[in-house]
Design a protein around this motif. Structure first.
Motif, PDB file in Angstrom:
ATOM      1  N   PRO A 118       4.405   5.452 -13.155  1.00 57.05           N
ATOM      2  CA  PRO A 118       5.815   4.660 -14.383  1.00 57.05           C
ATOM      3  C   PRO A 118       7.384   4.460 -14.112  1.00 57.05           C
ATOM      4  CG  PRO A 118       4.131   6.754 -14.291  1.00 57.05           C
ATOM      5  CD  PRO A 118       4.438   6.815 -12.754  1.00 57.05           C
ATOM      6  N   PRO A 119       7.862   3.717 -15.035  1.00 54.48           N
ATOM      7  CA  PRO A 119       9.258   3.217 -14.544  1.00 54.48           C
ATOM      8  C   PRO A 119      10.356   4.614 -14.384  1.00 54.48           C
ATOM      9  CG  PRO A 119       8.361   1.783 -16.461  1.00 54.48           C
ATOM     10  CD  PRO A 119       7.391   2.375 -15.147  1.00 54.48           C
ATOM     11  N   GLY A 120      10.588   5.049 -13.409  1.00 55.61           N
ATOM     12  CA  GLY A 120      11.926   6.391 -13.814  1.00 55.61           C
ATOM     13  C   GLY A 120      10.802   7.530 -13.033  1.00 55.61           C
ATOM     14  N   LYS A 121       9.761   7.412 -13.146  1.00 55.14           N
ATOM     15  CA  LYS A 121       9.074   8.255 -13.116  1.00 55.14           C
ATOM     16  C   LYS A 121       8.274   8.241 -11.570  1.00 55.14           C
ATOM     17  CE  LYS A 121       7.393   8.446 -17.896  1.00 55.14           C
ATOM     18  NZ  LYS A 121       6.188   9.465 -18.617  1.00 55.14           N
ATOM     19  N   GLU A 122       7.674   9.862 -11.282  1.00 54.35           N
ATOM     20  CA  GLU A 122       6.820   9.978  -9.956  1.00 54.35           C
ATOM     21  C   GLU A 122       6.078   9.731  -9.860  1.00 54.35           C
ATOM     22  OE1 GLU A 122       8.883  14.005  -8.485  1.00 54.35           O
ATOM     23  OE2 GLU A 122       7.004  14.147  -8.789  1.00 54.35           O
ATOM     24  N   ARG A 123       5.347   8.887  -8.949  1.00 52.30           N
ATOM     25  CA  ARG A 123       3.942   8.626  -8.390  1.00 52.30           C
ATOM     26  C   ARG A 123       3.086   9.494  -8.437  1.00 52.30           C
ATOM     27  NH1 ARG A 123       2.822   5.067  -3.286  1.00 52.30           N
ATOM     28  NH2 ARG A 123       4.773   4.380  -3.704  1.00 52.30           N
ATOM     29  N   GLU A 124       1.815   8.833  -9.555  1.00 49.41           N
ATOM     30  CA  GLU A 124       0.506   9.849 -10.310  1.00 49.41           C
ATOM     31  C   GLU A 124      -0.478   9.434  -9.526  1.00 49.41           C
ATOM     32  OE1 GLU A 124       1.434  10.248 -14.107  1.00 49.41           O
ATOM     33  OE2 GLU A 124       0.710   8.520 -14.413  1.00 49.41           O
ATOM     34  N   PHE A 125      -1.243  10.273  -8.950  1.00 55.25           N
ATOM     35  CA  PHE A 125      -2.522  10.138  -8.825  1.00 55.25           C
ATOM     36  C   PHE A 125      -4.004   9.515  -9.949  1.00 55.25           C
ATOM     37  CE2 PHE A 125      -7.148  10.736  -7.396  1.00 55.25           C
ATOM     38  CZ  PHE A 125      -7.339  11.158  -7.473  1.00 55.25           C
ATOM     39  N   ILE A 126      -4.252   8.381 -10.228  1.00 56.89           N
ATOM     40  CA  ILE A 126      -4.987   7.859 -11.273  1.00 56.89           C
ATOM     41  C   ILE A 126      -6.666   8.281 -10.959  1.00 56.89           C
ATOM     42  CG2 ILE A 126      -5.700   5.675 -12.440  1.00 56.89           C
ATOM     43  CD1 ILE A 126      -3.329   6.944 -13.132  1.00 56.89           C
ATOM     44  N   ALA A 127      -7.352   7.915  -9.796  1.00 55.03           N
ATOM     45  CA  ALA A 127      -8.548   7.797  -9.426  1.00 55.03           C
ATOM     46  C   ALA A 127      -8.811   7.378  -7.907  1.00 55.03           C
ATOM     47  CB  ALA A 127      -9.715   6.163  -9.705  1.00 55.03           C
ATOM     48  N   SER A 128     -10.103   8.284  -7.693  1.00 53.86           N
ATOM     49  CA  SER A 128      -9.861   8.199  -5.755  1.00 53.86           C
ATOM     50  C   SER A 128     -11.944   7.964  -5.671  1.00 53.86           C
ATOM     51  CB  SER A 128      -9.972   9.974  -5.511  1.00 53.86           C
ATOM     52  OG  SER A 128      -9.827  10.824  -5.923  1.00 53.86           O
ATOM     53  N   ILE A 129     -12.066   7.732  -4.243  1.00 56.22           N
ATOM     54  CA  ILE A 129     -14.009   7.002  -4.140  1.00 56.22           C
ATOM     55  C   ILE A 129     -13.530   7.876  -2.619  1.00 56.22           C
ATOM     56  CG2 ILE A 129     -12.898   4.704  -3.639  1.00 56.22           C
ATOM     57  CD1 ILE A 129     -15.558   4.503  -5.049  1.00 56.22           C
ATOM     58  N   SER A 130     -14.942   7.838  -2.448  1.00 58.34           N
ATOM     59  CA  SER A 130     -15.521   8.893  -0.722  1.00 58.34           C
ATOM     60  C   SER A 130     -15.643   7.730  -0.282  1.00 58.34           C
ATOM     61  CB  SER A 130     -16.323   9.577  -1.361  1.00 58.34           C
ATOM     62  OG  SER A 130     -17.454   9.573  -1.765  1.00 58.34           O
ATOM     63  N   TRP A 131     -15.916   7.577   1.077  1.00 60.34           N
ATOM     64  CA  TRP A 131     -16.391   6.757   1.732  1.00 60.34           C
ATOM     65  C   TRP A 131     -17.218   5.904   1.363  1.00 60.34           C
ATOM     66  CZ3 TRP A 131     -16.725  12.092   3.006  1.00 60.34           C
ATOM     67  CH2 TRP A 131     -15.910  12.018   3.826  1.00 60.34           C
TER      68      TRP A 131
END
Length: 129
Positions: free
Chosen positions: A40-53
């Motif tokens: 987000p603007p002015g903020k650090e990168r954050e996790f949203i979602a992940s998926i395995s192989w």
């Protein structure tokens, strides 16, 4: 090595939906676990979602659980983030990331930015109120 290109971002009203795509090229796509992150603007990168192989396991941040869905099509070397019920606080640059997770894919690792060796350039999502 794998190259990632995100697309599908744009401007959407609160409550709307968007589908982000992540196109991969290079190495065998199915050999990589994938993650979606946002900054987000002015903020650090954050996790949203992940998926395995193979796509059998997924993991979501609490902030998007029930609203976002991550899935992949290994035959097409594509990953997707389906976003619905969007809120203004979802406004951010969205990134897809990949790594082979040779030591194993876990929810903890897949949610950590530094576990990923490959990143796309990002796509902007803006949610208007």
């Amino acid at each position: 090595q794998v190259q990632l290109v995100e697309s599908g971002g744009g401007l959407v009203q609160t409550g709307g939906s968007l589908r982000l795509s992540c196109a991969a090229s290079g190495r065998t796509f199915s050999g990589y676990g994938l993650g979606w992150f946002r900054q987000p603007p002015g903020k650090e990168r954050e996790f949203i979602a992940s998926i395995s192989w193979g796509g059998g396991r997924t993991y979501y941040a609490d902030s998007v659980k029930g609203r976002f869905t991550v899935f992949r099509d290994n035959a097409k070397s594509m990953a997707y983030l389906q976003m619905s019920s969007l809120k203004p606080e979802d406004t951010a640059v969205y990134y897809c990331a990949a790594d082979r997770f040779l030591a194993g894919w876990t929810t903890e690792k897949s949610g950590t930015p530094h576990e990923y060796g490959y990143w796309g350039q990002g796509t902007q999502v803006t949610v208007s109120s």
